[in-house]
Design an enzyme around this catalytic site. Structure first.
Site, PDB file in Angstrom:
ATOM      1  N   LYS A   1      26.189  -5.556  -2.745  1.00  0.00           N
ATOM      2  CA  LYS A   1      27.633  -5.554  -2.987  1.00  0.00           C
ATOM      3  C   LYS A   1      28.396  -4.867  -1.859  1.00  0.00           C
ATOM      4  O   LYS A   1      29.619  -4.725  -1.920  1.00  0.00           O
ATOM      5  CB  LYS A   1      27.936  -4.852  -4.305  1.00  0.00           C
ATOM      6  CG  LYS A   1      27.234  -5.446  -5.513  1.00  0.00           C
ATOM      7  CD  LYS A   1      27.488  -4.588  -6.757  1.00  0.00           C
ATOM      8  CE  LYS A   1      26.704  -5.110  -7.957  1.00  0.00           C
ATOM      9  NZ  LYS A   1      26.896  -4.252  -9.150  1.00  0.00           N
TER      10      LYS A   1
ATOM     11  N   ARG B   1      11.588   3.737   2.556  1.00  0.00           N
ATOM     12  CA  ARG B   1      11.254   2.859   3.688  1.00  0.00           C
ATOM     13  C   ARG B   1      12.485   2.027   4.001  1.00  0.00           C
ATOM     14  O   ARG B   1      13.141   1.503   3.093  1.00  0.00           O
ATOM     15  CB  ARG B   1      10.071   1.948   3.354  1.00  0.00           C
ATOM     16  CG  ARG B   1       9.871   0.842   4.399  1.00  0.00           C
ATOM     17  CD  ARG B   1       8.583   0.085   4.221  1.00  0.00           C
ATOM     18  NE  ARG B   1       7.456   0.901   4.648  1.00  0.00           N
ATOM     19  CZ  ARG B   1       6.216   0.434   4.788  1.00  0.00           C
ATOM     20  NH1 ARG B   1       5.949  -0.828   4.525  1.00  0.00           N
ATOM     21  NH2 ARG B   1       5.248   1.228   5.174  1.00  0.00           N
TER      22      ARG B   1
ATOM     23  N   ARG C   1       0.812  -1.219   0.000  1.00  0.00           N
ATOM     24  CA  ARG C   1       0.000   0.000   0.000  1.00  0.00           C
ATOM     25  C   ARG C   1       0.845   1.268   0.000  1.00  0.00           C
ATOM     26  O   ARG C   1       0.599   2.192  -0.791  1.00  0.00           O
ATOM     27  CB  ARG C   1      -0.932   0.014   1.224  1.00  0.00           C
ATOM     28  CG  ARG C   1      -2.248  -0.683   1.010  1.00  0.00           C
ATOM     29  CD  ARG C   1      -2.737  -1.326   2.292  1.00  0.00           C
ATOM     30  NE  ARG C   1      -1.805  -2.362   2.706  1.00  0.00           N
ATOM     31  CZ  ARG C   1      -1.829  -3.612   2.219  1.00  0.00           C
ATOM     32  NH1 ARG C   1      -2.739  -3.941   1.339  1.00  0.00           N
ATOM     33  NH2 ARG C   1      -0.958  -4.510   2.609  1.00  0.00           N
TER      34      ARG C   1
END
Length: 315
Positions: free
Chosen positions: A80, A101, A51
């Site tokens: 990496k 986020r 969402r």
């Protein structure tokens, strides 16, 4: 233009929150515009999301911006060994705004300190989720006609639930009464109860969850017990079904009461509740687009007056 990051909702005044609610209302009337034509928004999701990511990307697209980014950190140079600072600095070369986020608390604040490109915190660990709070405030105002003097019941995972932490902090301006309903293992952390004490926010704690307990609720805010936050799966198994909302528990509910949930739900809201007048969580999710349009524009220095005078509306 003035460019501003949004790391925590606590940095916003009452006036600013109401200002953003007004802007979100304008976008609900006319979501499709070209205010951000030529802009690029980067969505960096180091943690899974449906969402939040899709509504941010929808918000940017409806404003005419282009979207770049990733939803799976496994496809980034982080695999990496690239550090977060280098990732943010690199993406800052490509984008006008970064929506991020991250699984670590404080990651959004750190990102905002290493770049001049505005950062919008789309959730950092169990800490904050300010954009969710903005859509929650908009939804509460939409359903109650006010943010003042409301009885707000927070149910379930109050320990790891960043949505309830942010909502608590934002509502300090509006004289709420909170009711915390959770098992001991998932109780509201002391730091947030201290915050309530410092800001004169009334709160009560409960462990019972039944029709009588929630009879006075204006807003019943359900949360999912988040398996991904537990290091001890045995602890998760003990509490995952602690508080389940069943239809027969609504017999004493106020007419104005609305059930909210940041989603996704698992089994904490009985599906038969979906067709009652109390269920509002899907509209709440839809409101995320309008609230996030307001946050993106505000971060890029676009004002409420700009939105109201906008000539780029596409009906």
């Amino acid at each position: 233009m003035d460019k501003r990051s949004l790391v925590t909702i606590a940095e916003h005044s009452r006036e600013k929150l109401m200002y953003l609610i007004e802007m979100a209302s304008e976008f609900e009337k006319h979501p499709n515009r070209r205010l951000l034509q030529g802009k690029i928004a980067a969505t960096l999701f180091f943690e899974p999301s449906t969402r939040t990511r899709l509504s941010f990307e929808t918000a940017a697209n409806r404003l005419g911006a282009r979207v770049i980014g990733f939803a799976d950190p496994k496809v980034t140079s982080g695999t990496k060994g690239e550090i977060l600072k280098d990732t943010i600095m690199m993406v800052s070369n490509y984008a006008d705004i970064i929506i991020m986020r991250h699984y670590l608390e404080g990651a959004a604040k750190y990102a905002s300190e290493v770049t001049d490109v505005p950062i919008l915190n789309a959730g950092d660990g169990a800490n904050q989720h300010p954009s969710q709070t903005m859509l929650d405030l908009y939804t509460i105002y939409q359903t109650q006609g006010t943010l003042e003097n409301l009885n707000i019941y927070l149910v379930g995972d109050l320990k790891y639930g960043r949505t309830v932490h942010s909502l608590l902090m934002a509502m300090r301006h509006f004289n709420p009464t909170f009711h915390f309903i959770a098992p001991d293992e998932l109780a509201m952390p002391q730091i947030y109860k201290d915050y309530c004490d410092e800001h004169g926010i009334k709160y009560f704690e409960h462990q019972d969850f039944n029709a009588d307990t929630i009879a006075d609720a204006d807003i019943l805010y359900m949360t999912r017990v988040q398996k991904e936050r537990f290091s001890d799966l045995m602890e998760y198994e003990r509490v995952k079904d602690a508080y389940l909302l069943k239809r027969d528990m609504l017999v004493k509910a106020r007419d104005n009461m609305k059930i909210l949930h940041p989603l996704p739900r698992v089994n904490e809201i009985e599906y038969s509740i979906d067709d009652t007048k109390y269920a509002y969580y899907f509209q709440q999710a839809k409101n995320g687009v309008y609230a996030r349009q307001a946050l993106i524009c505000d971060a890029l220095g676009i004002t409420l007056e700009d939105v109201r005078n906008d000539k780029t509306i596409i009906d």
